[in-house]
Design a protein around this motif. Sequence first.
Motif, PDB file in Angstrom:
ATOM      1  N   ILE A 202      38.953  -8.110 -21.342  1.00 48.18           N
ATOM      2  CA  ILE A 202      40.039  -8.583 -22.202  1.00 48.18           C
ATOM      3  C   ILE A 202      41.243  -7.676 -21.956  1.00 48.18           C
ATOM      4  N   ILE A 203      42.400  -8.257 -21.710  1.00 47.48           N
ATOM      5  CA  ILE A 203      43.633  -7.491 -21.546  1.00 47.48           C
ATOM      6  C   ILE A 203      44.490  -7.692 -22.796  1.00 47.48           C
ATOM      7  N   VAL A 204      44.853  -6.592 -23.451  1.00 48.73           N
ATOM      8  CA  VAL A 204      45.611  -6.650 -24.700  1.00 48.73           C
ATOM      9  C   VAL A 204      46.963  -5.981 -24.495  1.00 48.73           C
ATOM     10  N   TYR A 205      48.026  -6.613 -24.976  1.00 47.85           N
ATOM     11  CA  TYR A 205      49.384  -6.069 -24.900  1.00 47.85           C
ATOM     12  C   TYR A 205      49.920  -5.893 -26.319  1.00 47.85           C
ATOM     13  N   TRP A 206      50.735  -4.855 -26.519  1.00 46.41           N
ATOM     14  CA  TRP A 206      51.341  -4.662 -27.829  1.00 46.41           C
ATOM     15  C   TRP A 206      52.759  -4.137 -27.696  1.00 46.41           C
ATOM     16  N   GLU A 207      53.476  -4.188 -28.801  1.00 50.52           N
ATOM     17  CA  GLU A 207      54.847  -3.679 -28.844  1.00 50.52           C
ATOM     18  C   GLU A 207      54.823  -2.157 -28.805  1.00 50.52           C
ATOM     19  N   VAL A 214      55.492   9.960 -31.190  1.00 51.79           N
ATOM     20  CA  VAL A 214      54.248   9.213 -31.036  1.00 51.79           C
ATOM     21  C   VAL A 214      53.537   9.707 -29.776  1.00 51.79           C
ATOM     22  N   THR A 215      52.324  10.248 -29.954  1.00 50.79           N
ATOM     23  CA  THR A 215      51.570  10.789 -28.829  1.00 50.79           C
ATOM     24  C   THR A 215      50.875   9.687 -28.042  1.00 50.79           C
ATOM     25  N   GLY A 216      50.359   8.683 -28.718  1.00 47.82           N
ATOM     26  CA  GLY A 216      49.660   7.609 -28.026  1.00 47.82           C
ATOM     27  C   GLY A 216      48.965   6.689 -29.000  1.00 47.82           C
ATOM     28  N   TYR A 217      48.075   5.862 -28.462  1.00 47.89           N
ATOM     29  CA  TYR A 217      47.404   4.847 -29.258  1.00 47.89           C
ATOM     30  C   TYR A 217      45.891   4.952 -29.093  1.00 47.89           C
ATOM     31  N   VAL A 218      45.181   4.616 -30.161  1.00 53.49           N
ATOM     32  CA  VAL A 218      43.728   4.500 -30.127  1.00 53.49           C
ATOM     33  C   VAL A 218      43.383   3.028 -30.318  1.00 53.49           C
ATOM     34  N   VAL A 219      42.559   2.475 -29.419  1.00 49.67           N
ATOM     35  CA  VAL A 219      42.143   1.077 -29.513  1.00 49.67           C
ATOM     36  C   VAL A 219      40.699   1.037 -30.006  1.00 49.67           C
ATOM     37  N   GLN A 220      40.475   0.262 -31.083  1.00 48.35           N
ATOM     38  CA  GLN A 220      39.134   0.103 -31.630  1.00 48.35           C
ATOM     39  C   GLN A 220      38.722  -1.369 -31.583  1.00 48.35           C
ATOM     40  N   ARG A 237      48.768   6.142 -23.670  1.00 48.83           N
ATOM     41  CA  ARG A 237      50.213   6.102 -23.896  1.00 48.83           C
ATOM     42  C   ARG A 237      50.799   4.779 -23.389  1.00 48.83           C
ATOM     43  N   LEU A 238      49.931   3.950 -22.801  1.00 47.94           N
ATOM     44  CA  LEU A 238      50.397   2.690 -22.245  1.00 47.94           C
ATOM     45  C   LEU A 238      50.607   1.656 -23.339  1.00 47.94           C
ATOM     46  N   TRP A 239      51.192   0.516 -22.963  1.00 48.05           N
ATOM     47  CA  TRP A 239      51.442  -0.575 -23.902  1.00 48.05           C
ATOM     48  C   TRP A 239      50.451  -1.704 -23.695  1.00 48.05           C
ATOM     49  N   ARG A 240      49.395  -1.432 -22.948  1.00 48.78           N
ATOM     50  CA  ARG A 240      48.353  -2.418 -22.733  1.00 48.78           C
ATOM     51  C   ARG A 240      47.049  -1.712 -22.459  1.00 48.78           C
ATOM     52  N   PHE A 241      45.948  -2.448 -22.683  1.00 45.67           N
ATOM     53  CA  PHE A 241      44.625  -1.877 -22.456  1.00 45.67           C
ATOM     54  C   PHE A 241      43.719  -2.963 -21.907  1.00 45.67           C
ATOM     55  N   ILE A 242      42.910  -2.610 -20.903  1.00 46.81           N
ATOM     56  CA  ILE A 242      41.945  -3.541 -20.330  1.00 46.81           C
ATOM     57  C   ILE A 242      40.551  -3.122 -20.780  1.00 46.81           C
ATOM     58  N   ASP A 243      39.922  -3.964 -21.582  1.00 50.52           N
ATOM     59  CA  ASP A 243      38.568  -3.699 -22.052  1.00 50.52           C
ATOM     60  C   ASP A 243      37.587  -4.329 -21.066  1.00 50.52           C
ATOM     61  N   THR A 244      36.930  -3.488 -20.276  1.00 52.89           N
ATOM     62  CA  THR A 244      35.996  -3.978 -19.263  1.00 52.89           C
ATOM     63  C   THR A 244      34.547  -3.949 -19.736  1.00 52.89           C
ATOM     64  N   THR A 245      34.339  -3.617 -21.020  1.00 49.38           N
ATOM     65  CA  THR A 245      32.981  -3.555 -21.559  1.00 49.38           C
ATOM     66  C   THR A 245      32.667  -4.728 -22.465  1.00 49.38           C
ATOM     67  N   ALA A 246      33.588  -5.694 -22.557  1.00 53.76           N
ATOM     68  CA  ALA A 246      33.364  -6.875 -23.401  1.00 53.76           C
ATOM     69  C   ALA A 246      32.193  -7.690 -22.862  1.00 53.76           C
ATOM     70  N   VAL A 247      31.369  -8.183 -23.778  1.00 53.98           N
ATOM     71  CA  VAL A 247      30.200  -8.983 -23.416  1.00 53.98           C
ATOM     72  C   VAL A 247      30.576 -10.454 -23.399  1.00 53.98           C
ATOM     73  N   VAL A 248      30.242 -11.138 -22.338  1.00 51.43           N
ATOM     74  CA  VAL A 248      30.571 -12.559 -22.189  1.00 51.43           C
ATOM     75  C   VAL A 248      29.969 -13.367 -23.337  1.00 51.43           C
ATOM     76  N   GLY A 249      30.793 -14.219 -23.958  1.00 52.68           N
ATOM     77  CA  GLY A 249      30.336 -15.074 -25.045  1.00 52.68           C
ATOM     78  C   GLY A 249      30.421 -14.452 -26.425  1.00 52.68           C
ATOM     79  N   THR A 250      30.918 -13.207 -26.531  1.00 52.72           N
ATOM     80  CA  THR A 250      31.016 -12.504 -27.813  1.00 52.72           C
ATOM     81  C   THR A 250      32.459 -12.483 -28.287  1.00 52.72           C
TER      82      THR A 250
END
Length: 259
Positions: A202-207, A214-220, A237-250
């Motif tokens: 899942i690729i997530v983008y934010w403002e 601001v030091t950075g972001y924590v994604v939960q 510190r990026l404005w996007r995150f790629i979650d490569t541990t997502a389980v298919v169908g969840t």
Amino acid sequence: MKKRLFPITVLSLIISFTTLLNAQPYICRINCGGDSLSFEEEHYDADVPFALTGAGYIGGEPTMGDWGFWPGSMGGTHRFPLYGSYREGFVAYAFVVPAGEYLVKLYMSECKNHGPDRRVFDIIVEDSVILSHIDLYDRIGKDYAFELTTWTHCDDGTLVVNMPASVGEPILAAIAVEEKGIDSTAPYTPEFLDAADGYNNIIVYWEAVREPDVTGYVVQRKIEGGSVWETISYLTRLWRFIDTTAVVGTNYQLSLIHI
């Protein structure tokens, strides 16, 4: 007998001069491995040894990426001019500063290696470990900016930034040290802008929150309907995150926290 006024006059001048010097906050920005440049009304000094001016590098060598520098070739930033040169393999960057509170800004990218586990280092500011075991390629890939801001206090007259490496050598494109007062106001809340799902990721983008402290972001992440939040990315510190541990169908819910 005439009074000798000269010593009193000199004392008065010294006091006035000292007050004038202390009126301006300390600011030093360095274009690591390169010449001086100006960008968006900010001036970056040429990279020089600490022993020469009291602000600069200790050790290391200047370097460039595989292809030199092409404007717009660096992802994740609008500060393209800062990524035209780097210093690699340095022991530290040090700055002679007045006692006070400081923002330290570090600009990095993996400009050479084409795979993970070839450059791994820690980031230590004033003896405090800010991040450990950073592998830029593993986190963000090649030719993508990693820009980190952290807050520190210095009271011994020399602010020191160390980036000891366990694999390869540390690398830095630019560094800035800016004296700031203590800010007790929380930055505004970031907002998710978009998410794109793919097979097993899942690729997530934010403002981006552009406030300087601001030091950075924590994604939960948690499973939809669940109650347990899992931290899947710490202090990006990026404005996007790629979650490569997502389980298919969840189905998941994501939370973003700024620090």
